[in-house]
Design an enzyme around this catalytic site. Structure first.
Site, PDB file in Angstrom:
ATOM      1  N   TYR A   1      -1.676   6.677   8.760  1.00 15.51           N
ATOM      2  CA  TYR A   1      -1.681   6.564   7.310  1.00 15.51           C
ATOM      3  C   TYR A   1      -0.863   5.617   6.538  1.00 15.51           C
ATOM      4  O   TYR A   1       0.536   5.528   7.090  1.00 15.51           O
ATOM      5  CB  TYR A   1      -1.471   8.068   6.775  1.00 15.51           C
ATOM      6  CG  TYR A   1      -1.069   8.257   5.336  1.00 15.51           C
ATOM      7  CD1 TYR A   1      -2.292   8.703   4.706  1.00 15.51           C
ATOM      8  CD2 TYR A   1      -0.020   7.969   4.606  1.00 15.51           C
ATOM      9  CE1 TYR A   1      -2.199   9.053   3.348  1.00 15.51           C
ATOM     10  CE2 TYR A   1      -0.143   8.066   3.203  1.00 15.51           C
ATOM     11  CZ  TYR A   1      -1.256   8.472   2.653  1.00 15.51           C
ATOM     12  OH  TYR A   1      -1.353   8.648   1.147  1.00 15.51           O
TER      13      TYR A   1
ATOM     14  N   GLU B   1      -4.183   3.271  -1.038  1.00 19.10           N
ATOM     15  CA  GLU B   1      -4.171   4.094   0.290  1.00 19.10           C
ATOM     16  C   GLU B   1      -4.978   3.753   1.309  1.00 19.10           C
ATOM     17  O   GLU B   1      -6.197   3.379   0.835  1.00 19.10           O
ATOM     18  CB  GLU B   1      -4.205   5.618  -0.323  1.00 19.10           C
ATOM     19  CG  GLU B   1      -4.180   6.490   0.921  1.00 19.10           C
ATOM     20  CD  GLU B   1      -4.600   8.066   0.663  1.00 19.10           C
ATOM     21  OE1 GLU B   1      -3.536   8.721   0.139  1.00 19.10           O
ATOM     22  OE2 GLU B   1      -5.847   8.522   0.645  1.00 19.10           O
TER      23      GLU B   1
END
Ligand code: GDP
Ligand code: MN
Length: 380
Positions: A104, A191
């Site tokens: 992530y 993201e």
């Protein structure tokens, strides 16, 4: 403004962030087998629903197809899917990747601190909030104002993942490029989840989530890019006309947003349905009126047109000239209702006398109510 995954991936390419190559398709080709057969697909492929909500994987919005039959089957399935209330109208046919590990990585504006935060975790692919709850020591956060040193990013990654330095190097390079993207596009969030390590040792972005500040000029370019607007609306934008397409069959043109909305309400009161909203604005000249008529009549659903003008700074003679020009050029034969009131209305009506030779279905009315009633009755 939230971007689609495919839009975010285009930005990734622009900023040199390795990502998958995909083909975007639209619901309109769902039954176009000639087109679908033409696609040069390298199976397996991943079909990814393009909706601006997260958790598509869990909702069944992402499928891996191993051959053409599966591809067609999943395509139909996804185009019939609704994810968290959003219909799937676009699918990204994406390159399939053999995943070794998922990470992530993101940059976010922290409103309370007024700083940028870099967030990294070696537990990617899942909801980051879940990781924050269950394994908070597996998340690294780095707060900074605007500038950050490369080594700070690297240290931040190393704090939670230090197994393979070749991988850390690639992640660091991607983070720095994502930060450029973030700053240059007025992002609130950029993201990558998951950022993946492939079986052959490459790190690439498998998903994108980009949110751009609504106050930024950058969002304009996406509104035009947004496939949800019609061809006519796109053209209206370019021509600077205030036009919104609706479902009905009565074309509406007026001056001033308030007057146009009132006109639409009156049409609906007489049980008619507006096909559009079009405001020619204050002080419109003949050419703008002509362009507006042409634009509204590009919509094949329009079966009658109601032009409602209350002249103030807008001059009725200019409006009349524009109407004549439009009907001279294209011999529109549809029923037409015109109300011209206010500045220079006598001159305007004089000019419009000629319109009867161009269109034998034209009606002049004195009030908006009368016009709305007339235009609806012409269609019944
Ligand atoms: P989201 O659920 O909306 O965040 O959609 P993602 O694009 O993040 O996809 C969800 C999950 O699908 C990923 O975490 C991957 O595990 C899986 N996935 C997506 N693309 C691929 C792919 O090319 N190969 C493999 N093996 N899995 C994929
Ligand atoms: Mn994701």
């Amino acid at each position: 403004m939230n971007l689609y995954e495919y839009q975010g991936k285009k930005l990734f390419e622009k900023y040199g962030i390795p990502t998958t190559k995909g083909i975007l398709i639209d619901k309109t080709v769902e039954n176009d087998y000639v087109y679908l057969n033409q696609l040069n697909l390298n199976f397996p492929v991943v079909l990814k629903s393009q909706v601006k909500v997260g958790g598509r994987g869990k909702a069944g919005g992402i499928k891996v197809a191993h051959n053409k039959d599966e591809f067609i089957k999943y395509l139909k399935q996804l185009f019939n899917l609704t994810i968290k209330g959003v219909k799937v109208n676009k699918i990204l046919i994406d390159e399939h990747v053999d995943i070794e590990k998922e990470f992530y990585l993101s940059f976010i504006i922290d409103r309370s601190k007024n700083q940028i935060v870099f967030i990294f975790s070696p537990l990617g692919g899942v909801d980051i909030e879940e990781v924050a709850q269950n394994e908070p020591d597996k998340i690294s956060k780095l707060f900074f104002d605007y500038e950050v040193f490369d080594f700070q990013i690297r240290d931040s990654i190393l704090r939670v993942y230090g197994k393979r330095l070749d991988v850390v190097k690639q992640i660091e390079a991607i983070a720095l490029r994502l930060l450029n993207l973030f700053r240059e596009n007025d992002c609130i969030l950029a993201e990558i989840n998951p950022l993946v390590l492939t079986k052959d040792g490459k790190v690439l972005a498998l998903d994108s989530k980009i949110i751009i500040d609504d106050n930024s000029e950058i969002v304009d370019q996406y509104e035009e890019d947004d496939e949800e607007i019609s061809e006519i609306e796109r053209e209206a934008k370019i021509k600077n006309l205030a036009y919104v397409e609706l479902d009905g069959d009565i074309g509406i043109i007026g001056n001033g947003a308030g007057l146009v909305m009132t006109t639409m309400d009156l049409v609906s009161l007489y049980k008619g349905k507006a096909a559009n909203f079009l405001d020619v604005g204050g002080g419109a000249r003949a050419d703008k009126v002509k362009e507006s008529i042409e634009l509204v009549l590009k919509n094949p659903k329009v079966k009658a047109l109601f032009i409602n003008i209350f002249g103030g700074i807008t001059r009725c003679d200019e409006v009349a000239k524009g109407i004549i020009q439009a009907f001279e050029q294209k011999k529109y034969s549809l029923p037409l209702v015109i109300r011209l009131e206010g500045t220079n209305k006598e001159e305007g009506r004089e000019i419009l006398n000629k319109l009867k030779e161009l269109n034998n279905n034209v009606f002049f009315v004195d009030t908006a109510e009368e016009g709305a009633n007339k235009v609806v009755s012409l269609l019944n």
